[in-house]
Enzyme design. Sequence first.
Site, PDB file in Angstrom:
ATOM      1  N   PHE A   1       0.873  -1.169   0.000  1.00 28.92           N
ATOM      2  CA  PHE A   1       0.000   0.000   0.000  1.00 28.92           C
ATOM      3  C   PHE A   1       0.910   1.219   0.000  1.00 28.92           C
ATOM      4  O   PHE A   1       2.007   1.171   0.558  1.00 28.92           O
ATOM      5  CB  PHE A   1      -0.885   0.038   1.251  1.00 28.92           C
ATOM      6  CG  PHE A   1      -2.015  -0.937   1.236  1.00 28.92           C
ATOM      7  CD1 PHE A   1      -2.907  -0.984   0.164  1.00 28.92           C
ATOM      8  CD2 PHE A   1      -2.220  -1.807   2.290  1.00 28.92           C
ATOM      9  CE1 PHE A   1      -3.960  -1.878   0.148  1.00 28.92           C
ATOM     10  CE2 PHE A   1      -3.275  -2.709   2.282  1.00 28.92           C
ATOM     11  CZ  PHE A   1      -4.144  -2.747   1.207  1.00 28.92           C
TER      12      PHE A   1
ATOM     13  N   THR B   1      -0.382  -1.225  13.403  1.00 30.16           N
ATOM     14  CA  THR B   1      -1.624  -1.957  13.626  1.00 30.16           C
ATOM     15  C   THR B   1      -1.387  -3.150  14.556  1.00 30.16           C
ATOM     16  O   THR B   1      -2.228  -3.481  15.387  1.00 30.16           O
ATOM     17  CB  THR B   1      -2.166  -2.473  12.272  1.00 30.16           C
ATOM     18  OG1 THR B   1      -2.466  -1.329  11.459  1.00 30.16           O
ATOM     19  CG2 THR B   1      -3.416  -3.308  12.450  1.00 30.16           C
ATOM     20  N   SER B   2      -0.241  -3.772  14.413  1.00 28.31           N
ATOM     21  CA  SER B   2       0.075  -4.935  15.244  1.00 28.31           C
ATOM     22  C   SER B   2       0.030  -4.573  16.723  1.00 28.31           C
ATOM     23  O   SER B   2      -0.441  -5.362  17.545  1.00 28.31           O
ATOM     24  CB  SER B   2       1.475  -5.458  14.897  1.00 28.31           C
ATOM     25  OG  SER B   2       1.664  -5.482  13.506  1.00 28.31           O
TER      26      SER B   2
ATOM     27  N   TYR C   1       8.288   6.850  40.612  1.00 29.80           N
ATOM     28  CA  TYR C   1       8.977   7.950  39.906  1.00 29.80           C
ATOM     29  C   TYR C   1       8.128   8.591  38.825  1.00 29.80           C
ATOM     30  O   TYR C   1       8.540   9.564  38.214  1.00 29.80           O
ATOM     31  CB  TYR C   1      10.319   7.483  39.328  1.00 29.80           C
ATOM     32  CG  TYR C   1      10.300   6.084  38.768  1.00 29.80           C
ATOM     33  CD1 TYR C   1      10.754   5.009  39.530  1.00 29.80           C
ATOM     34  CD2 TYR C   1       9.822   5.828  37.494  1.00 29.80           C
ATOM     35  CE1 TYR C   1      10.713   3.714  39.041  1.00 29.80           C
ATOM     36  CE2 TYR C   1       9.797   4.541  36.995  1.00 29.80           C
ATOM     37  CZ  TYR C   1      10.246   3.485  37.768  1.00 29.80           C
ATOM     38  OH  TYR C   1      10.203   2.206  37.267  1.00 29.80           O
TER      39      TYR C   1
ATOM     40  N   HIS D   1      -4.628  -9.999   8.010  1.00 27.50           N
ATOM     41  CA  HIS D   1      -3.172  -9.847   7.948  1.00 27.50           C
ATOM     42  C   HIS D   1      -2.494 -10.833   8.902  1.00 27.50           C
ATOM     43  O   HIS D   1      -2.939 -11.021  10.028  1.00 27.50           O
ATOM     44  CB  HIS D   1      -2.777  -8.419   8.321  1.00 27.50           C
ATOM     45  CG  HIS D   1      -1.395  -8.058   7.864  1.00 27.50           C
ATOM     46  ND1 HIS D   1      -0.264  -8.583   8.424  1.00 27.50           N
ATOM     47  CD2 HIS D   1      -0.970  -7.254   6.855  1.00 27.50           C
ATOM     48  CE1 HIS D   1       0.806  -8.108   7.807  1.00 27.50           C
ATOM     49  NE2 HIS D   1       0.397  -7.289   6.847  1.00 27.50           N
TER      50      HIS D   1
ATOM     51  N   THR E   1      -5.178  -6.564   3.274  1.00 24.13           N
ATOM     52  CA  THR E   1      -3.931  -6.255   2.575  1.00 24.13           C
ATOM     53  C   THR E   1      -3.868  -6.970   1.236  1.00 24.13           C
ATOM     54  O   THR E   1      -3.413  -6.406   0.242  1.00 24.13           O
ATOM     55  CB  THR E   1      -2.731  -6.678   3.444  1.00 24.13           C
ATOM     56  OG1 THR E   1      -2.819  -5.978   4.692  1.00 24.13           O
ATOM     57  CG2 THR E   1      -1.416  -6.344   2.777  1.00 24.13           C
TER      58      THR E   1
ATOM     59  N   GLY F   1       7.810   5.383  27.198  1.00 21.71           N
ATOM     60  CA  GLY F   1       8.190   6.560  26.426  1.00 21.71           C
ATOM     61  C   GLY F   1       7.406   6.662  25.127  1.00 21.71           C
ATOM     62  O   GLY F   1       6.900   5.674  24.605  1.00 21.71           O
TER      63      GLY F   1
END
Lengths: 507, 507
Positions: free
Chosen positions: A105, A176-177, A356, A211, A270, A378
Amino acid sequence: HPQMGSIPARSGLVTAFGERPPFHPLNDDDVRSYLHKAVDFISDYYKSVESMPVLPSVKPGYLRDELGASPPVHPAPFDVAMKELRASVVPGITHWASPNFFAFFPATNSAAAIAGDLIASAMNTVGFTWQAAPAATEMEVLALDWLAQLLRLPRSFMNRTGASRGTGGSVILGTTSEAMLVTLAAARDIAMRRSGAGISDLAVYASDQTHSTFFKACRLAGFDPTNFRSIPTGPETDYGVDPVKLLAAMQADAMAGLVPTYVCATVGTTSSNAVDPIGDVAKVAAMFNVWVHVDAAYAGSACICPEFRHHLNGVEHVDSISMSPHKWLLTCLDCTCLYVRDARRLSQSLETDPEYLKNDASVSGDVTDLKDMQVGVGRRFRGLKLWMVMRTYGTANLQEHIRRDVAMAKMFEDLVHADNRFEIVVPRNFALVCFRIKAAGVRADDEVNRLLMANVNKTGKAYLTHTVVGGKLVLRFAVGSSLQEEKHILSAWELIRKTISDMMKYV
Amino acid sequence: HPQMGSIPARSGLVTAFGERPPFHPLNDDDVRSYLHKAVDFISDYYKSVESMPVLPSVKPGYLRDELGASPPVHPAPFDVAMKELRASVVPGITHWASPNFFAFFPATNSAAAIAGDLIASAMNTVGFTWQAAPAATEMEVLALDWLAQLLRLPRSFMNRTGASRGTGGSVILGTTSEAMLVTLAAARDIAMRRSGAGISDLAVYASDQTHSTFFKACRLAGFDPTNFRSIPTGPETDYGVDPVKLLAAMQADAMAGLVPTYVCATVGTTSSNAVDPIGDVAKVAAMFNVWVHVDAAYAGSACICPEFRHHLNGVEHVDSISMSPHKWLLTCLDCTCLYVRDARRLSQSLETDPEYLKNDASVSGDVTDLKDMQVGVGRRFRGLKLWMVMRTYGTANLQEHIRRDVAMAKMFEDLVHADNRFEIVVPRNFALVCFRIKAAGVRADDEVNRLLMANVNKTGKAYLTHTVVGGKLVLRFAVGSSLQEEKHILSAWELIRKTISDMMKYV
């Protein structure tokens, strides 16, 4: 000048021209000059990428041979890196930005998205909690709520409805996974709590067109591969899942003492852009309290146009949906948007609360801490580029962009239709055309289709990829690379016609 | 001009000035102009960020109020987005780029990294397989092999040793959590294959100082939380794990019929920069065939300097190690580097092979397909920015950068030492100073330490965060934000001194 060089430099390095100034990685002159050089490179690249072979011919390991196996000890002017980029890296790139790229794609892109991503890189906030970067969290929530409106998602998926906070939630993930993985973890934990079953008694479902990353995500989440159900599809449903077969599979598992837990439906597979009937899937799933996720990674973007929105009918009954603006909404990687109907179900499985990271805002419960909706802690300032795309282009241009790609794909489809050497394999839903050589004067087996693809690709003037649908090798022509215009579609078609004509001389 | 506007524009939108030109998201003028505006913004931002409050005072939901709850239909000049960015977004940012930021760990950055990331956004390759973007894969492998040499990792972790391919492998992921997750999945599958045990019989280990994201990753991978072992630590080992206690925990589990599977050792914990003794952990783990992962997210970067490399002693006996240049090696997010000793063990658990991704290069076995070492399929051109950092700055500047931060942290530590109202709580290993008010003339409980932090932070002139070590609240002063100089450390210290003096007037 005898005194120069006599004072030891702070770094201990003394050059022939005297001491080296202290190293400042964000020195203003460098920031401006490196980024301006990068902008010049990008502008040149976009102008010249059309003339480069789409698929490179480099050999494995070539870059190490060209750039050296070991890192340099001494600094070098930024021009050296840029020169090596042009000389060694560019010739080894598969040019996703080329207007002659028709593979997989498209990874669509835009000036606004790149600028937004650049600013995110420079601000380099780490918004794990709201307090760690309030505007980054707020921007992500805002951009996702805006996009939800473009997609006409039910209000239950939105972070905020009116002035108050809803039960829904959303987050921008890398792929997407990851969206599948985090919702699988939530569904898994809910099913185990509710049923008292062990993880190895849980079953998951998807069509055979889903997929492959879905079952990989299931493996990652600890589900037992013997309980993965791949529901066969066929041409009678255009390769969408048959709800009757899905029901039968869930019933059989329930009878056998397993716990049906999660089903992944796809809008725009896909392989061939097949569409699972979301509403019917949700009805079946509801009988077994099964979590329904909709993977609309590619085709979700089209649903910002009213004429495509019907593919999402029934979404008000599902638990989660993900779609990737990095595929078809002009927002460079990474940008996968995950919406869930009940954000608490996600955070119950994903939240952490180390000392923390504790702060008053989190304790208040008035804010979203996005770390509790993703794998990691993060995270970049992910919402900025998506917001910049919607803010700058507006719904009008975004819809025009989708319609233009679809119109170009239709043009290609019409050209294929008009040539009796080819057939369209499945009805075109969006901007992907699946076709193959049919039995009309030429051999029409998988091998000759594969040869056509290989011969086209090795010219470097176009790049398309294949799949297998209904047991047959099929060529995929995916329209939409962001520099693409009608002339590129026409050239690619001429190239395909010429290639098959040349092949016919020898068959 | 009566004819202007009479021809319907392609988009159907007709403005007062006639038809709107067709929408081109990568129009060269826009690319250059948007990116130049972004560069100007960045340059201004870096110049002015020092004077902005580090921690903003915005309220939850503020951005929606300022930018609107719904997306615009019509396009707007890019200047509008930039104006809103300056007016509404910047005031809501926690400024990780500020030289007055001492919270968490710094997110270090550099001109070379930002430029590399910009180019990656513009090329927008999707390198799931080698063939889908050969130079992007090769660049990632090369950058990782270079970094492995900077870290003096054993050759067994490298992708290529000499001219041939090694058994090791490496990949750039988004976060440490993902590095933990993919290695946990590999270790889990190996343990189940080897022992025949079910997933709920597998046990995992870490010290009580390990980042909370580790047990979250274990939950994601389907491990049973009743088998999570958190080994208590104390001041007698400076909060590093005691191998004797680790051994006892594994022995007890093995005796109880469980299968010890994975242990996470940390070099530089988030809380206090404690270091687990890697070699001793590996010796214990070897008795039970346990996978050893080293999380060196922050402190790994310091190990490019010979004087810090001893913290990685024993790494030749572990199975995997991850460290994040986005923390302390001047490479903006996302950039977590994962190295594994046996790449096949990772790909066995993570590989997928759908028809639409099949290609000759993958079949040959001569190439690395990076999708088989990560959660997802799609991926940015991740190696470019890391390579640009090493290529442009060289090992010399990177080492200078680490040493400078450590020297500034030592300076701060000395200032704290010299003030008898404070104590250093744990020995400083890198550039993080953990301190608190001690009982000398002032109340010295957690509450007063928390108040000191709150009072400092609300000035907007510095931002530091806290943790709990040994049951006591501790203030963390993390040096290294990329615009930071000695004067900022001195100012922060003066601010802390002044704040506690003001507080003493009232206690």
